[in-house]
Scaffold this active site. Structure first.
Site, PDB file in Angstrom:
ATOM      1  N   ARG A   1      68.748  93.157  14.238  1.00  0.00           N
ATOM      2  CA  ARG A   1      69.946  93.213  15.085  1.00  0.00           C
ATOM      3  C   ARG A   1      71.046  93.893  14.284  1.00  0.00           C
ATOM      4  O   ARG A   1      71.660  93.267  13.427  1.00  0.00           O
ATOM      5  CB  ARG A   1      70.337  91.779  15.461  1.00  0.00           C
ATOM      6  CG  ARG A   1      71.287  91.688  16.632  1.00  0.00           C
ATOM      7  CD  ARG A   1      71.891  90.301  16.704  1.00  0.00           C
ATOM      8  NE  ARG A   1      72.901  90.135  15.677  1.00  0.00           N
ATOM      9  CZ  ARG A   1      73.167  88.994  15.058  1.00  0.00           C
ATOM     10  NH1 ARG A   1      72.506  87.899  15.339  1.00  0.00           N
ATOM     11  NH2 ARG A   1      74.116  88.939  14.143  1.00  0.00           N
TER      12      ARG A   1
ATOM     13  N   TYR B   1      77.922  85.311   7.841  1.00  0.00           N
ATOM     14  CA  TYR B   1      76.635  84.726   7.448  1.00  0.00           C
ATOM     15  C   TYR B   1      75.572  85.725   6.978  1.00  0.00           C
ATOM     16  O   TYR B   1      74.490  85.324   6.585  1.00  0.00           O
ATOM     17  CB  TYR B   1      76.069  83.862   8.585  1.00  0.00           C
ATOM     18  CG  TYR B   1      75.897  84.604   9.906  1.00  0.00           C
ATOM     19  CD1 TYR B   1      74.792  85.400  10.142  1.00  0.00           C
ATOM     20  CD2 TYR B   1      76.862  84.490  10.906  1.00  0.00           C
ATOM     21  CE1 TYR B   1      74.648  86.079  11.338  1.00  0.00           C
ATOM     22  CE2 TYR B   1      76.726  85.165  12.115  1.00  0.00           C
ATOM     23  CZ  TYR B   1      75.613  85.962  12.314  1.00  0.00           C
ATOM     24  OH  TYR B   1      75.479  86.628  13.505  1.00  0.00           O
TER      25      TYR B   1
ATOM     26  N   HIS C   1      75.778  89.246  17.281  1.00  0.00           N
ATOM     27  CA  HIS C   1      74.945  88.433  18.181  1.00  0.00           C
ATOM     28  C   HIS C   1      75.444  88.618  19.617  1.00  0.00           C
ATOM     29  O   HIS C   1      74.695  88.981  20.520  1.00  0.00           O
ATOM     30  CB  HIS C   1      74.993  86.958  17.790  1.00  0.00           C
ATOM     31  CG  HIS C   1      74.419  86.083  18.851  1.00  0.00           C
ATOM     32  ND1 HIS C   1      73.070  86.055  19.125  1.00  0.00           N
ATOM     33  CD2 HIS C   1      75.006  85.265  19.744  1.00  0.00           C
ATOM     34  CE1 HIS C   1      72.849  85.244  20.155  1.00  0.00           C
ATOM     35  NE2 HIS C   1      74.000  84.758  20.539  1.00  0.00           N
TER      36      HIS C   1
END
Ligand SMILES: Cc1ncc(C[n+]2csc(CCOP(=O)(O)OP(=O)(O)O)c2C)c(N)n1
Length: 367
Positions: free
Chosen positions: A257, A270, A261
């Site tokens: 990705r 993160y 998100h």
């Protein structure tokens, strides 16, 4: 008594194109030039639409949506391997594949802008709407596939979901029934490394996600998800298997990705930027373009013409989306059940009264 091995469980990984776009000649599916160009067009169209949607969201002209940049080869390669009579049951990161399946971009824009019209569409193209509730569409895909089998229709269901979905109950129930019923369904995991901020290794101890297939009695295979030819070939083989009545297959497409998100997410909290950079070199569009160039069927001038055409196509869709007629805010109530119901009407009335009270300036038309 000596231990006897009674089962050999193996999982293979398929890659056809290397990073410089050279195909292994023994594995190249040999697609006609026209189909190769159709695939490339949809990879590029998906990227352009995705980037445009991100800009629309950032400028307050669209709602939250999940970008799919970097993952285009999975849904496009898979969509290329099915036909019009087959079903496309995606999750929410299959924008390029949806466009390839004839879904209208204006409607997709309405969906992510929160307009009910975005969810209300005919099943003419045999595409189901986006699903936000993780893995809830897996039993539905299996149900459609089983009904195709009962009706003796020669149709297959292509079902996508993320790596995180493989830790949900619906995944296990769905796969179990699919295998027992020999339903003609092909499961494609878009393993993009993350389930929001939960990294792949924090949510499952399985070495591969494809190996989960073996527990249910179906084949499982890992493919390079940034290699559109590998995705195509693996799905093609699984589709042929399903059409022969041999049941489901689980395909783990390993991709990444590249973006957020959703537009409500901040991945810098993160994950490391170096990881993202590493994947940038594996861009599925870049790799397939090199393949087309190596075959002598693509060059810079064709790319410029395609970019122009695609930009115009997306701009037209955005214009049409922005000129939409305003919709009644209570349209969701029209779609809860097939027919209306006194309790539903009562709730609709309360909803409309609340809107009038809280947003009097909007001048909601109750008609
Ligand atoms: C049943 C359910 N639980 C939790 C959520 C909140 N949620 C939204 S996306 C997401 C992560 C999904 O990860 P994955 O399946 O890997 O798909 P990806 O977003 O990476 O494409 C979660 C937990 C949800 N939508 N549905």
């Amino acid at each position: 008594m000596p231990l006897k091995e009674i089962q050999k469980l193996g999982v293979s990984r398929l890659q056809i194109l290397d990073d410089s776009g050279v195909a292994d000649p023994s594995l190249d599916p040999g697609l006609p030039e026209e189909e190769l160009l159709r695939i490339y067009r949809h990879l590029c169209l998906g990227r352009e639409a995705d980037e445009r949607m991100l800009k629309l969201q950032r400028t307050g002209r669209m709602g939250t949506f999940p970008p799919c940049s970097g993952q285009e080869a999975v849904s496009v390669g898979a969509a290329a391997a099915i036909s019009e009579k087959d079903w496309f049951v995606g999750a929410f990161r299959e924008l390029p594949g949806r466009l390839m399946r004839g879904q209208d971009l204006v409607q997709i824009l309405k969906f992510w802008a929160g307009y009910e019209e975005g969810s209300s569409y005919s099943l003419k193209h045999r595409n189901l709407p986006d699903t936000i509730v993780i893995s809830s569409h897996i039993p539905q895909a299996v149900g459609i596939a089983y009904s195709m089998k009962l009706r003796k229709e020669d149709s297959v269901v292509l079902n996508f979901f993320g790596d995180g979905a493989t830790s949900e109950g619906d995944f296990h129930e769905g796969l179990n029934f699919a295998a027992v019923w020999k339903s003609p369904v092909v499961f494609v995991i878009q393993n993009n490394g993350w389930a929001i901020s939960t990294g792949r290794e924090k949510q499952t101890a399985s070495e591969t996600l494809a190996q989960k297939a073996l527990a249910y009695g179906m084949p499982g295979i890992v493919v390079d998800g940034n290699d559109v030819l590998a995705v195509y070939s693996a799905v093609r083989e699984a589709v042929e298997r399903a059409r022969r009545g041999e049941g489901p297959t689980l395909i783990e497409a390993q991709t990444y990705r590249m973006s957020l998100h959703t537009t409500a997410d901040d991945p810098t909290r993160y994950r490391k930027e170096e990881d993202v950079e590493e994947w940038r070199d594996k861009d599925p569009l870049k790799r397939f373009r090199l393949y087309l160039e190596n075959r002598g069927i693509w060059d810079e001038s064709r790319q410029e013409a395609l970019n122009d055409e695609i930009r115009k196509e997306v701009a037209l869709a955005v214009e049409s989306f922005e000129n939409r007629e305003s919709v009644r805010p209570d349209t969701p109530f029209d779609h809860v059940l097939e027919n209306s119901h006194p309790e539903l009407e009562r709730q609709r009335e309360i909803f409309l009264q609340n809107i009038s009270r809280n947003f009097p300036a909007e001048g909601v038309d109750h008609a």
